[in-house]
Design a protein around this motif. Sequence first.
Motif, PDB file in Angstrom:
ATOM      1  N   ARG A  28      33.462  48.165  44.525  1.00  0.00           N
ATOM      2  CA  ARG A  28      34.796  48.759  44.513  1.00  0.00           C
ATOM      3  C   ARG A  28      35.826  47.821  45.151  1.00  0.00           C
ATOM      4  NH1 ARG A  28      31.961  53.529  46.300  1.00  0.00           N
ATOM      5  NH2 ARG A  28      31.675  54.995  44.561  1.00  0.00           N
ATOM      6  N   ILE A  29      35.433  47.149  46.232  1.00  0.00           N
ATOM      7  CA  ILE A  29      36.335  46.225  46.920  1.00  0.00           C
ATOM      8  C   ILE A  29      36.698  45.062  46.006  1.00  0.00           C
ATOM      9  CG2 ILE A  29      36.527  44.545  48.807  1.00  0.00           C
ATOM     10  CD1 ILE A  29      34.778  46.469  50.480  1.00  0.00           C
ATOM     11  N   VAL A  30      35.656  44.497  45.331  1.00  0.00           N
ATOM     12  CA  VAL A  30      35.890  43.380  44.408  1.00  0.00           C
ATOM     13  C   VAL A  30      36.817  43.811  43.273  1.00  0.00           C
ATOM     14  CG1 VAL A  30      34.819  41.865  42.697  1.00  0.00           C
ATOM     15  CG2 VAL A  30      33.734  42.187  44.933  1.00  0.00           C
ATOM     16  N   GLN A  31      36.547  45.013  42.732  1.00  0.00           N
ATOM     17  CA  GLN A  31      37.368  45.519  41.633  1.00  0.00           C
ATOM     18  C   GLN A  31      38.803  45.783  42.074  1.00  0.00           C
ATOM     19  OE1 GLN A  31      35.314  48.927  40.113  1.00  0.00           O
ATOM     20  NE2 GLN A  31      33.604  47.722  39.305  1.00  0.00           N
ATOM     21  N   SER A  32      38.955  46.266  43.305  1.00  0.00           N
ATOM     22  CA  SER A  32      40.308  46.539  43.809  1.00  0.00           C
ATOM     23  C   SER A  32      41.080  45.256  44.054  1.00  0.00           C
ATOM     24  CB  SER A  32      40.235  47.361  45.111  1.00  0.00           C
ATOM     25  OG  SER A  32      39.639  46.592  46.139  1.00  0.00           O
ATOM     26  N   LYS A  33      40.358  44.148  44.339  1.00  0.00           N
ATOM     27  CA  LYS A  33      41.020  42.872  44.580  1.00  0.00           C
ATOM     28  C   LYS A  33      41.499  42.227  43.285  1.00  0.00           C
ATOM     29  CE  LYS A  33      38.841  41.398  48.918  1.00  0.00           C
ATOM     30  NZ  LYS A  33      37.940  40.390  49.540  1.00  0.00           N
ATOM     31  N   LYS A  34      40.763  42.504  42.189  1.00  0.00           N
ATOM     32  CA  LYS A  34      41.067  41.824  40.931  1.00  0.00           C
ATOM     33  C   LYS A  34      42.487  42.064  40.432  1.00  0.00           C
ATOM     34  CE  LYS A  34      36.412  41.155  39.116  1.00  0.00           C
ATOM     35  NZ  LYS A  34      35.427  41.511  38.059  1.00  0.00           N
ATOM     36  N   PRO A  35      42.967  43.309  40.411  1.00  0.00           N
ATOM     37  CA  PRO A  35      44.356  43.508  39.963  1.00  0.00           C
ATOM     38  C   PRO A  35      45.362  42.754  40.813  1.00  0.00           C
ATOM     39  CG  PRO A  35      43.193  45.593  40.008  1.00  0.00           C
ATOM     40  CD  PRO A  35      42.309  44.599  40.669  1.00  0.00           C
ATOM     41  N   HIS A  36      45.113  42.718  42.143  1.00  0.00           N
ATOM     42  CA  HIS A  36      46.017  41.996  43.046  1.00  0.00           C
ATOM     43  C   HIS A  36      45.978  40.504  42.745  1.00  0.00           C
ATOM     44  CE1 HIS A  36      48.160  40.780  46.626  1.00  0.00           C
ATOM     45  NE2 HIS A  36      47.141  39.984  46.950  1.00  0.00           N
ATOM     46  N   GLU A  37      44.742  39.960  42.570  1.00  0.00           N
ATOM     47  CA  GLU A  37      44.600  38.544  42.280  1.00  0.00           C
ATOM     48  C   GLU A  37      45.251  38.194  40.950  1.00  0.00           C
ATOM     49  OE1 GLU A  37      40.438  37.867  42.477  1.00  0.00           O
ATOM     50  OE2 GLU A  37      40.351  37.847  44.673  1.00  0.00           O
ATOM     51  N   ASN A  38      45.092  39.078  39.967  1.00  0.00           N
ATOM     52  CA  ASN A  38      45.686  38.849  38.656  1.00  0.00           C
ATOM     53  C   ASN A  38      47.206  38.831  38.725  1.00  0.00           C
ATOM     54  OD1 ASN A  38      43.198  38.684  37.410  1.00  0.00           O
ATOM     55  ND2 ASN A  38      43.153  40.849  36.831  1.00  0.00           N
ATOM     56  N   SER A  39      47.768  39.779  39.507  1.00  0.00           N
ATOM     57  CA  SER A  39      49.225  39.847  39.633  1.00  0.00           C
ATOM     58  C   SER A  39      49.764  38.613  40.354  1.00  0.00           C
ATOM     59  CB  SER A  39      49.645  41.115  40.386  1.00  0.00           C
ATOM     60  OG  SER A  39      49.127  41.115  41.708  1.00  0.00           O
ATOM     61  N   VAL A  40      49.030  38.136  41.384  1.00  0.00           N
ATOM     62  CA  VAL A  40      49.432  36.920  42.099  1.00  0.00           C
ATOM     63  C   VAL A  40      49.396  35.723  41.157  1.00  0.00           C
ATOM     64  CG1 VAL A  40      48.771  35.285  43.905  1.00  0.00           C
ATOM     65  CG2 VAL A  40      48.737  37.739  44.378  1.00  0.00           C
ATOM     66  N   SER A  41      48.333  35.668  40.318  1.00  0.00           N
ATOM     67  CA  SER A  41      48.195  34.569  39.362  1.00  0.00           C
ATOM     68  C   SER A  41      49.345  34.566  38.362  1.00  0.00           C
ATOM     69  CB  SER A  41      46.860  34.689  38.622  1.00  0.00           C
ATOM     70  OG  SER A  41      46.734  33.692  37.649  1.00  0.00           O
ATOM     71  N   VAL A  42      49.716  35.738  37.871  1.00  0.00           N
ATOM     72  CA  VAL A  42      50.814  35.845  36.910  1.00  0.00           C
ATOM     73  C   VAL A  42      52.128  35.388  37.547  1.00  0.00           C
ATOM     74  CG1 VAL A  42      52.243  37.471  35.611  1.00  0.00           C
ATOM     75  CG2 VAL A  42      49.753  37.656  35.518  1.00  0.00           C
ATOM     76  N   ILE A  43      52.386  35.838  38.788  1.00  0.00           N
ATOM     77  CA  ILE A  43      53.614  35.450  39.498  1.00  0.00           C
ATOM     78  C   ILE A  43      53.641  33.947  39.726  1.00  0.00           C
ATOM     79  CG2 ILE A  43      54.844  35.619  41.698  1.00  0.00           C
ATOM     80  CD1 ILE A  43      53.942  38.549  41.835  1.00  0.00           C
ATOM     81  N   ASN A  44      52.479  33.377  40.107  1.00  0.00           N
ATOM     82  CA  ASN A  44      52.406  31.939  40.370  1.00  0.00           C
ATOM     83  C   ASN A  44      52.668  31.126  39.111  1.00  0.00           C
ATOM     84  OD1 ASN A  44      51.847  29.807  42.328  1.00  0.00           O
ATOM     85  ND2 ASN A  44      50.021  29.399  41.100  1.00  0.00           N
ATOM     86  N   LYS A  45      52.078  31.575  37.994  1.00  0.00           N
ATOM     87  CA  LYS A  45      52.314  30.892  36.716  1.00  0.00           C
ATOM     88  C   LYS A  45      53.780  30.996  36.309  1.00  0.00           C
ATOM     89  CE  LYS A  45      47.635  31.365  34.827  1.00  0.00           C
ATOM     90  NZ  LYS A  45      46.780  32.034  33.811  1.00  0.00           N
ATOM     91  N   GLY A  46      54.354  32.177  36.526  1.00  0.00           N
ATOM     92  CA  GLY A  46      55.767  32.366  36.215  1.00  0.00           C
ATOM     93  C   GLY A  46      56.650  31.484  37.072  1.00  0.00           C
TER      94      GLY A  46
END
Length: 271
Positions: free
Chosen positions: A20-38
Motif C-alpha cells: 500500500r505504501i509503494v502504491q501510494s508513493k507512485k501517484p506522487h512520484e508520477n506527478s513529480v515526474s510530470v512536473i519535472n518534465k514540464g
Amino acid sequence: MNAINFKRAHKHFGECTEDRIVQSKKPHENSVSVINKGKIATINFAFLLLFPGFFFYQTLLGLGLISAFLGGYFSIISLTIIFPIIFFYYIEIKFVKDYFSKNDLYFFIFLAYFFLVIIINFSFGANTEIVKTHLLSVIYLINIFIIFKIIDLNDKILKIISITSLMIMSVIIFYFSTDGAFNLALLEESKNQVSVATYQGFARSYLLTFVLTIIFIRSITTRVLIYCIAVPALFLNSARSEFVAMLFLIPIIEIYYSKNKINLIIIILVI
C-alpha cells in the motif's frame, strides 16, 4: 500452532502494508515526474525562443521573407514566457531545500533598486518610451536569471539544438555580411524596417547561444573549432561589448576545463 499462524498473519499484514505504501508513493512520484518534465521542456523552450528564435525571426524579417507579425519579437516573447518560468522557479523554491540562495537574494535586491530608479525617473517626467524600455529590461533580466538557473544542461536534445542553432547563426552572419559587417537593417529588404533589430540584438542572441553551446563541449579540439567560428562571426556583427565579453569568457572557460590551472593562468596573463 497459534504462534506460527500469528507470525504468518503478521508477515502477510506487513507485506500488504508495504504494498500500500509503494502504491501510494507512485501517484506522487508520477506527478513529480510530470512536473519535472514540464519544467525542463518549458525552460529549454524559453531559451530557444528568446535567443536562437529571436535571431532567426529577425533574419527572416530583415530579408523581407516575413512581415513583423510579432513586432520586434523580444518584448512579446519575454512577456509570454515570464509567467510559466516564474511558476517553475516558485516550485523549485518551495520543494528544493536551500534553492533560494544568496545569489538569488542579491539579484532581486539589484532588480528592486533598478525598478526604484525607473519609478523615480518616471515621476520626474522621464520619456514614456524610455521608461517602457527599462521596464521590459526588468522582465528580460528575470527571464535570463531563471532560465540559466533552471536550464537542464544534461538534456541531449537541447545540446543538439543549441549547437545546430549556433552553426546556422554563424553561416547567416558570414553569408550576409557586407563590407566586413553584418547588419540586416542596411539591406532595406524588410517589409517593416522599424522592427528589424540592431546589430546589438543579433549579438546578444549569438553570444548567449554560444555560452550555452560551449558548456556542452568537453573536447578541447571541438571548443577551439567553435572559437574559430564564433569569434570572427561576432566580430563581423560589430557589437563591441558582446565581442569583448566573448573574448573575456573564452580564457575563463579554458581555465575551468584545464587540469593545470596555474600554468594556463600564467600563459593567459603573459599573452
